[in-house]
Design an enzyme around this catalytic site. Structure first.
Site, PDB file in Angstrom:
ATOM      1  N   ARG A  94       3.726  -8.523   8.232  1.00 26.30           N
ATOM      2  CA  ARG A  94       3.398  -9.938   8.025  1.00 26.30           C
ATOM      3  C   ARG A  94       3.011 -10.575   9.351  1.00 26.30           C
ATOM      4  O   ARG A  94       3.743 -10.512  10.330  1.00 26.30           O
ATOM      5  CB  ARG A  94       4.597 -10.680   7.419  1.00 26.30           C
ATOM      6  CG  ARG A  94       4.437 -12.207   7.371  1.00 26.30           C
ATOM      7  CD  ARG A  94       4.024 -12.679   6.020  1.00 26.30           C
ATOM      8  NE  ARG A  94       3.674 -14.083   5.977  1.00 26.30           N
ATOM      9  CZ  ARG A  94       4.384 -15.026   5.372  1.00 26.30           C
ATOM     10  NH1 ARG A  94       5.517 -14.720   4.775  1.00 26.30           N
ATOM     11  NH2 ARG A  94       3.962 -16.265   5.348  1.00 26.30           N
ATOM     12  N   ARG A 103      -0.280 -12.271   1.610  1.00 26.44           N
ATOM     13  CA  ARG A 103       0.589 -11.615   2.576  1.00 26.44           C
ATOM     14  C   ARG A 103       1.218 -10.352   1.988  1.00 26.44           C
ATOM     15  O   ARG A 103       1.485 -10.285   0.796  1.00 26.44           O
ATOM     16  CB  ARG A 103       1.670 -12.552   3.073  1.00 26.44           C
ATOM     17  CG  ARG A 103       2.384 -13.311   1.975  1.00 26.44           C
ATOM     18  CD  ARG A 103       2.922 -14.640   2.538  1.00 26.44           C
ATOM     19  NE  ARG A 103       3.485 -15.514   1.547  1.00 26.44           N
ATOM     20  CZ  ARG A 103       2.813 -16.460   0.894  1.00 26.44           C
ATOM     21  NH1 ARG A 103       1.532 -16.612   1.082  1.00 26.44           N
ATOM     22  NH2 ARG A 103       3.416 -17.255   0.049  1.00 26.44           N
ATOM     23  N   ASP A 106       6.825 -11.623   1.830  1.00 27.70           N
ATOM     24  CA  ASP A 106       7.340 -12.958   2.129  1.00 27.70           C
ATOM     25  C   ASP A 106       8.799 -12.947   1.715  1.00 27.70           C
ATOM     26  O   ASP A 106       9.121 -12.524   0.600  1.00 27.70           O
ATOM     27  CB  ASP A 106       6.559 -14.009   1.331  1.00 27.70           C
ATOM     28  CG  ASP A 106       6.977 -15.429   1.657  1.00 27.70           C
ATOM     29  OD1 ASP A 106       7.258 -15.717   2.834  1.00 27.70           O
ATOM     30  OD2 ASP A 106       7.033 -16.255   0.731  1.00 27.70           O
ATOM     31  N   ASP A 108      12.163 -15.490   1.667  1.00 27.33           N
ATOM     32  CA  ASP A 108      12.684 -16.840   1.875  1.00 27.33           C
ATOM     33  C   ASP A 108      14.180 -16.865   1.616  1.00 27.33           C
ATOM     34  O   ASP A 108      14.658 -16.288   0.631  1.00 27.33           O
ATOM     35  CB  ASP A 108      12.019 -17.836   0.921  1.00 27.33           C
ATOM     36  CG  ASP A 108      10.569 -18.088   1.251  1.00 27.33           C
ATOM     37  OD1 ASP A 108      10.206 -18.073   2.446  1.00 27.33           O
ATOM     38  OD2 ASP A 108       9.779 -18.317   0.316  1.00 27.33           O
TER      39      ASP A 108
END
Length: 164
Positions: A94, A103, A106, A108
């Protein structure tokens, strides 16, 4: 705001969202989970199934996403945990250039126990999670009763009202 951090003997339940829309999306998510589970201070508790969803907020014509959610037990404080997640993203290719671009991975940090945290580099709970069906649907598979500490609603309840 002062928040008590876990010491080495305390474990906190945290939830992360994982997504990918470039390359071998499933392999990237499983690799990220494997790296996370091998990290000091982290133990994988559960992983949702992979869910394919259209991109939200990205450039027109972006590829479809695969999304998942994981429950972890961690002795890491929020900022070191977020640093670990960002390092795993970098290790898996990334490169952050523009917001919401396609991407390879990811990750989070959604929830960290019942903590509420707002700093320049980290906001917990994730500020958009309550609106994102692509986050809430996999999260509801593994934690339907987890409570958003600001909204005081369960993940299942948030999913019922999710917009995107």
């Amino acid at each position: 705001m002062m928040i008590a951090m876990p010491n080495s003997s305390q474990s906190v339940t945290a939830y992360v969202a994982l997504g990918a829309n470039l390359g071998d999306r499933a392999a990237a998510i499983y690799s990220a989970v494997a790296r996370l589970s091998r990290s000091d201070g982290v133990r994988l508790g559960a992983l949702s199934s992979l869910i394919e969803t259209p991109p939200v907020g990205g450039p027109q014509g972006s590829p479809m996403f695969l999304n998942a959610a994981a429950r972890i037990e961690t002795t890491l404080a929020p900022h070191p945990l977020m640093h670990l997640l960002l390092q795993i993203e970098r290790d898996l290719g990334r490169v952050r250039r523009t917001k919401w671009e396609p991407r390879p991975i990811d990750i989070d940090l959604l929830l960290y126990g019942d903590r509420i945290l707002s700093s320049e580099s980290l906001i917990i709970p994730h500020p958009l999670m309550h609106r994102r069906r692509f986050v809430l649907e996999p999260l509801a598979q593994i934690a339907p009763d987890a409570v958003h500490p600001m909204l005081q609603m369960s993940v299942a309840g948030l999913l019922d009202g999710a917009e995107e």
